[in-house]
Design an enzyme around this catalytic site. Structure first.
Site, PDB file in Angstrom:
ATOM      1  N   GLU A 109       6.713   5.764  -9.005  1.00 15.10           N
ATOM      2  CA  GLU A 109       5.262   5.500  -9.038  1.00 15.10           C
ATOM      3  C   GLU A 109       4.522   6.454  -8.102  1.00 15.10           C
ATOM      4  OE1 GLU A 109       3.999   1.390  -8.577  1.00 15.10           O
ATOM      5  OE2 GLU A 109       5.917   0.687  -9.340  1.00 15.10           O
ATOM      6  N   MET A 132      -3.869  -7.101  -6.955  1.00 17.17           N
ATOM      7  CA  MET A 132      -3.387  -8.282  -7.672  1.00 17.17           C
ATOM      8  C   MET A 132      -4.491  -9.181  -8.238  1.00 17.17           C
ATOM      9  SD  MET A 132      -0.250  -7.676  -7.473  1.00 17.17           S
ATOM     10  CE  MET A 132       0.570  -9.165  -8.026  1.00 17.17           C
ATOM     11  N   GLY A 161       0.785  -1.237   0.000  1.00 19.94           N
ATOM     12  CA  GLY A 161       0.000   0.000   0.000  1.00 19.94           C
ATOM     13  C   GLY A 161       0.813   1.281   0.000  1.00 19.94           C
ATOM     14  N   SER A 162       2.052   1.223  -0.506  1.00 22.62           N
ATOM     15  CA  SER A 162       2.825   2.481  -0.531  1.00 22.62           C
ATOM     16  C   SER A 162       2.236   3.457  -1.552  1.00 22.62           C
ATOM     17  CB  SER A 162       4.310   2.221  -0.809  1.00 22.62           C
ATOM     18  OG  SER A 162       4.490   1.735  -2.112  1.00 22.62           O
ATOM     19  N   ASN A 163       1.690   2.956  -2.650  1.00 22.62           N
ATOM     20  CA  ASN A 163       1.002   3.853  -3.597  1.00 22.62           C
ATOM     21  C   ASN A 163      -0.276   4.414  -2.973  1.00 22.62           C
ATOM     22  OD1 ASN A 163       2.269   4.172  -6.349  1.00 22.62           O
ATOM     23  ND2 ASN A 163       2.410   1.939  -6.105  1.00 22.62           N
ATOM     24  N   HIS A 173       1.263   0.436 -13.221  1.00 24.03           N
ATOM     25  CA  HIS A 173       1.976  -0.800 -13.551  1.00 24.03           C
ATOM     26  C   HIS A 173       3.482  -0.503 -13.605  1.00 24.03           C
ATOM     27  CE1 HIS A 173       2.449  -4.800 -15.199  1.00 24.03           C
ATOM     28  NE2 HIS A 173       3.302  -4.292 -16.064  1.00 24.03           N
TER      29      HIS A 173
HETATM   30  C1  GRF Z   1       3.768  -1.447  -7.372  1.00 24.74           C
HETATM   31  O1  GRF Z   1       5.016  -1.573  -7.991  1.00 24.74           O
HETATM   32  C2  GRF Z   1       2.667  -1.491  -8.406  1.00 24.74           C
HETATM   33  O2  GRF Z   1       3.002  -0.858  -9.605  1.00 24.74           O
HETATM   34  C3  GRF Z   1       2.552  -2.974  -8.619  1.00 24.74           C
HETATM   35  O3  GRF Z   1       2.688  -3.533  -7.325  1.00 24.74           O
HETATM   36  C4  GRF Z   1       3.451  -2.648  -6.504  1.00 24.74           C
HETATM   37  C5  GRF Z   1       2.588  -2.326  -5.333  1.00 24.74           C
HETATM   38  O4  GRF Z   1       3.213  -1.562  -4.396  1.00 24.74           O
HETATM   39  N1  GRF Z   1       1.337  -3.307  -9.309  1.00 24.74           N
HETATM   40  P1  GRF Z   1       2.404  -0.895  -3.209  1.00 24.74           P
HETATM   41  O5  GRF Z   1       1.462  -1.937  -2.636  1.00 24.74           O
HETATM   42  O6  GRF Z   1       1.683   0.297  -3.714  1.00 24.74           O
HETATM   43  O7  GRF Z   1       3.483  -0.546  -2.193  1.00 24.74           O
END
Ligand code: GRF
Length: 193
Positions: free
Chosen positions: A179, A95, A20-22, A114
């Site tokens: 990202e 996922m 969940g870093s994004n 992605h």
């Molecule tokens: C990211 O690299 C995203 O692009 C990919 O999985 C990773 C997820 O990272 N689909 P996070 O859970 O947001 O830390």
């Protein structure tokens, strides 16, 4: 293009499966005064997803779904999104594959990030494949979601140079940092900001 109505922020749901870093970077972005979105809901496909801690720390509603039971999930998910007036969905490290019906229902309103320069390296294990092919650079892409995996229209991309000593881990880390900047930028772009 997603239209911003008046000065109200667009109610957004973020779908996660892991760290969940994004999600965290999107929450921080959403708190900015000039951000077009407010994050109202976190949906996780995994009850152990680390990212669920951000629901607690930022006081955001969360819901966990077992995406295996597809049609039932679709019904429940759609009704939850409607109840919360969600009009934008951001997949962030999500996922699972969404059903065609679900995607159709939210056409043009689902975004994904992605970790590759699409259309190259759709699917999983992108960094490993990039390194095996000895590419000079990789990167990340924010795109609209359509019914084909990682194939919707690109909104923005960022290139990352591959270093000689890169492993899939070091590369993933550098791309992930990009990202976190790219996703907010892409959201601004779809709102013409
Ligand atoms: C990211 O690299 C995203 O692009 C990919 O999985 C990773 C997820 O990272 N689909 P996070 O859970 O947001 O830390």
């Amino acid at each position: 293009m997603v239209l911003l109505v008046g000065s109200k922020k667009v109610k957004t749901a973020v779908f996660i499966s892991g760290t969940g870093s994004n999600l965290k970077s999107l929450i921080k972005f959403s708190k900015l005064k000039n951000s077009p979105i407010s994050i109202e809901l976190i949906v996780s496909s995994n009850n152990k997803a680390k990212g669920l801690i951000f629901a607690k720390s930022f006081k955001i509603k969360k819901k966990i779904f077992n995406f295996k039971k597809n049609t039932l999930v679709d019904k429940k998910l759609i009704s939850l999104l409607k109840k919360n007036n969600i009009s934008l969905i951001c997949l962030a490290g999500f996922m699972k594959i969404l059903s065609k019906e679900f995607i159709k229902k939210f056409k043009g309103k689902i975004l994904n990030i992605h970790p590759s320069l699409l259309p190259k390296y759709k699917g999983l294990n992108t960094h490993e494949r990039v390194l095996i092919n000895k590419d000079k650079y990789s990167g990340c892409t924010v795109h609209f979601v359509n019914s084909r995996l990682d194939s919707g229209k690109t909104i923005l991309q960022k290139r990352v140079i591959i270093r000689k000593k890169d492993t899939s881990k070091t590369l993933a880390k550098r791309i992930l940092m990009q990202e976190h900047k790219l996703y907010p930028k892409a959201i601004k772009k779809i709102f013409n900001l």
